[in-house]
Structures are given as structure tokens and as C-alpha cells.
Design a protein around this motif. Sequence first.
Motif, PDB file in Angstrom:
ATOM      1  N   MET A   4      -4.275 -15.859  -5.510  1.00 39.87           N
ATOM      2  CA  MET A   4      -5.271 -15.334  -4.579  1.00 39.87           C
ATOM      3  C   MET A   4      -6.232 -16.430  -4.140  1.00 39.87           C
ATOM      4  SD  MET A   4      -6.362 -11.553  -5.944  1.00 39.87           S
ATOM      5  CE  MET A   4      -7.409 -11.336  -4.489  1.00 39.87           C
ATOM      6  N   LEU A   5      -6.691 -17.249  -5.092  1.00 40.52           N
ATOM      7  CA  LEU A   5      -7.604 -18.337  -4.746  1.00 40.52           C
ATOM      8  C   LEU A   5      -6.934 -19.333  -3.808  1.00 40.52           C
ATOM      9  CD1 LEU A   5      -9.295 -18.970  -8.214  1.00 40.52           C
ATOM     10  CD2 LEU A   5     -10.404 -18.089  -6.159  1.00 40.52           C
ATOM     11  N   LEU A   8      -6.711 -17.775  -0.317  1.00 40.50           N
ATOM     12  CA  LEU A   8      -8.001 -17.580   0.350  1.00 40.50           C
ATOM     13  C   LEU A   8      -8.846 -18.843   0.403  1.00 40.50           C
ATOM     14  CD1 LEU A   8      -8.872 -14.098  -1.178  1.00 40.50           C
ATOM     15  CD2 LEU A   8      -8.023 -14.577   1.121  1.00 40.50           C
ATOM     16  N   ASP A  11     -11.881 -19.509  -2.680  1.00 44.02           N
ATOM     17  CA  ASP A  11     -13.124 -18.746  -2.769  1.00 44.02           C
ATOM     18  C   ASP A  11     -12.794 -17.272  -2.584  1.00 44.02           C
ATOM     19  OD1 ASP A  11     -15.602 -17.630  -2.639  1.00 44.02           O
ATOM     20  OD2 ASP A  11     -16.444 -19.102  -1.258  1.00 44.02           O
ATOM     21  N   CYS A  12     -13.049 -16.468  -3.607  1.00 44.86           N
ATOM     22  CA  CYS A  12     -12.716 -15.047  -3.517  1.00 44.86           C
ATOM     23  C   CYS A  12     -13.728 -14.255  -4.335  1.00 44.86           C
ATOM     24  CB  CYS A  12     -11.297 -14.803  -4.041  1.00 44.86           C
ATOM     25  SG  CYS A  12     -10.710 -13.112  -3.799  1.00 44.86           S
ATOM     26  N   SER A  13     -14.092 -13.082  -3.862  1.00 46.38           N
ATOM     27  CA  SER A  13     -15.072 -12.267  -4.583  1.00 46.38           C
ATOM     28  C   SER A  13     -14.444 -11.667  -5.839  1.00 46.38           C
ATOM     29  CB  SER A  13     -15.604 -11.141  -3.691  1.00 46.38           C
ATOM     30  OG  SER A  13     -14.608 -10.168  -3.463  1.00 46.38           O
ATOM     31  N   ILE A  17     -10.748  -9.592  -6.402  1.00 46.41           N
ATOM     32  CA  ILE A  17      -9.744  -9.949  -7.414  1.00 46.41           C
ATOM     33  C   ILE A  17      -9.488  -8.764  -8.333  1.00 46.41           C
ATOM     34  CG2 ILE A  17      -9.267 -11.453  -9.381  1.00 46.41           C
ATOM     35  CD1 ILE A  17     -10.925 -13.622  -7.994  1.00 46.41           C
ATOM     36  N   ASP A  48     -18.764 -14.424  -6.735  1.00 46.96           N
ATOM     37  CA  ASP A  48     -17.519 -15.043  -6.282  1.00 46.96           C
ATOM     38  C   ASP A  48     -16.927 -15.954  -7.344  1.00 46.96           C
ATOM     39  OD1 ASP A  48     -17.805 -13.836  -3.791  1.00 46.96           O
ATOM     40  OD2 ASP A  48     -18.960 -15.518  -2.992  1.00 46.96           O
TER      41      ASP A  48
END
Length: 430
Positions: A4-5, A8, A11-13, A17, A48
Motif C-alpha cells: 500500500m505504501l 501510494l 504516505d498512507c493514513s 491501512i 499517517d
Amino acid sequence: MLDMLETLGGDCSISAISAQLGVSTRTVYRYASQLQMVGYDIRIEGGDVRSGSELPPVSGAESRGGPAYHIESSEPAMRRLAILSLLTGGPATLGRIVSYLADPVRALAADERTIRRDLEHLESAGYVEAPGERNTGYCLSGAFMPRFSLTFSELISVVRALESAPEAVADPRTIASIRSKLFAAMAPCVDQAHAMRRRRYTKGRARRSDPAMLARVEALEVASLESRVVQLKYTEKRKGRWSAREVEPLGLVYYWFHDMWYLVATCCTAHEIRHFRVDRIAGIAVTNKRFQYPSEFDLSDYVSGMWGVYAGEPTRVRVRFFDEMNVLARLRAEIADRPSACLTQVDTGVWELVDTVAGLSEFRVWLRSFGSSALVIEPESLRMQLIESAMRMRDMYNTGDHDKGDHDKSDCNMDDVEHSNGGDINADGR
């Protein structure tokens, strides 16, 4: 989480996640911590998860419109992370670790010598302890013991058990300390822990409660935490029949002197805060209708000024107590939760209590339980009420009429207190 990181841009909330992986936010924090331990430049800022490991773009990524970002996934780091994950469940032998990594789901198979090197690396970093006299297998070190895992509903159940069985822990301060540590163990989910603190309040010493009663308390508390409107089937004491109420639950209060639980809620009809005795709630229906929990409302602040569970005009009281028959020990225990109370010794065996009480009716009942060991100095109105009550009691005994004595019902029977008695307001169903 690494995928996911990477997708994106590093940077991901935390909430995103958590939703994508189907895990709690606490688990996301644990994943980030474990990645840091095996060498990833992962950090949490605000809400984040960020990575500082910027590498050259993956070939063709920009032309495909993908992110020009990549997170390195070294095989040794992934193996070590998997080993730590396995050991969170308890000690494991070398053979168990080898077979765990070889599982096709993980695709991290390696020879035994390589895995030994991984374990030596984790041991030198202080994360893992090798087998010894105490351990039959590899285990996490004391420096890397994870927080014990409790769901939020499990936490509520543990706190409920702690408060309903005080005889298991003799010292009330120990109970308070354990409760605080349970909430600390919920970190970094501080919002939920803080919310639960605001939804339950114990005035005085907790006693063992009926399991059915506690089940109702828990259901109402969860409804409050979820900001759901509740429909009550409530039995009215005076009328002897039940009525339907729709309320917005704000929290629950246990008052030791009555040995009762009370629901503090905003009545949707009256649009004001009311108190409902939980033992008189015959039915609870939690609706899907949501309400906005008032940000300015704090249950502990709301309740702490009241002597019991009735609101009223704040009144300064000054009472002298004579230390007879262990009066002082009882007095100290019963005012321990009142931050405004001040108890000082004024003479040998004589102590003076100064406090500000919101509503005097319950305070008056409490004072009478001390008999001649308590003497009201102020306010004068309370002093005169107790004098008149004592005179009526004297007259009752002098007449010898034991069946039709003029009982002081306003003091003796709190079940018959009207909303207007002693200036007390917003009490429903006592």
C-alpha cells in the motif's frame, strides 16, 4: 502494508491501512514498529504512516502512470519480521521457525544456517532470547514484549469485572491503578480509551453487582460509545407502570450509597439531561439513529459536584465529626472520590469536613447515618432540618406509637424523593 505504501507513494493514513487490511489501528501501529525493528525507514506522523526510503523509480512506472516510488523489500528483513510475528504467539523451536517460514503462503523458505543467522541478528539487537534454562525455544525478549491484545469489547468486560468484584482487590487505589494501566495498554488507541473513561463513573466503593444488571450497563455503555439513540422500556416507581422513553445515553454512574447504577442521558422528549435507574429499565432497544455526543460534556465533571446522583444548587457545608466507633476511617473512605472535600482535625478526636455539595437531600440522608457523631455547623438551613428531624423522632418515641409514627420520609426513604425536593433537579425515576 508495504504494498500500500509503495502504491501510494510512501504516505498512507492509518485508518486507510486498517480498513484495507481488515485489522485494528493498534495492529497497524504494531506492524510499523516491527518494520522499524528490521530496518525499514517507517515512521508514524499524526494519523499517517510514512516511509523515507525513496529509491529510483521502477522501470516503466512513470510511463504507465504509476507512482515513481518504491520500497525495498529485502528478503532477510522480511524473514526477520516473520520470525518476530511468530514469536508474539509464544516461544518456538528452531524447527518450528523453519517450517513456519517455509509455508507457501509466506514463501520465505531458507536453509537452517541462514535462519540461525537471522535469529543471531535479532538476538544481538535485543529483540529475541535464545533457548535456555527458562525457555525451551526462542522467545521475544523483555525489551520487545508486545502490548497484550484486547478487543475494545474485551477491555470493557475486564473493567466491568474489576469494578463489580472489588473484594478481589482490597485497596481502591490498586483498582484505580489497574484500570489506568488497562487503558494505557490500549495505546495508541487513545481516543477509544478516553471515550470509555468518559462513559462510566463510580462514586464511592464499588460492590458486587448482579450479572444481569451489568449486562444492561454494558449494553448502554456501548450504545453511548457508538453515539446511538436508545429506546427504553422504563418502570415508573410512583405510577407502577412502564413507559417508553427515547434517550441519548451520555454515560453510566454507580453510586455506592444506593448500591445502584444510573443512566445519565438526554431525554429526546424533554431535551434535557435526566437520570434513569438501570434496575428499572425493563427493556433496551439500540436504534440505528445516531446523535452528536456533546463535546463539552464530561461525565466525571458532571457527577463530581453532586453528593449522590441528584443535581441542585451548589452549597457550602461544614460538618464536625467525632471519631467514635471508627467514624474517621469510614468518613475518609466515603469522601475519597470528592476533589472538593477538605477534612482537617480541629481537636482531639474531632474532625471538620468542608465541601461544596450540589444538592443537599442525599447529603442529609448520608449525615443522618452518622447519628450523634456528626454535627452540622453550616448551612443553618441544613442544621435546622436535622434538628427538626431529631425532634420528630424524639416525639415519636415519647408517644409510644410504634405503628403510626410521623416518619421523616424525606430523609429516610430516598425512593420517594420528588424532583423538586431540596432544590434537586433532573432526576428521573428515583
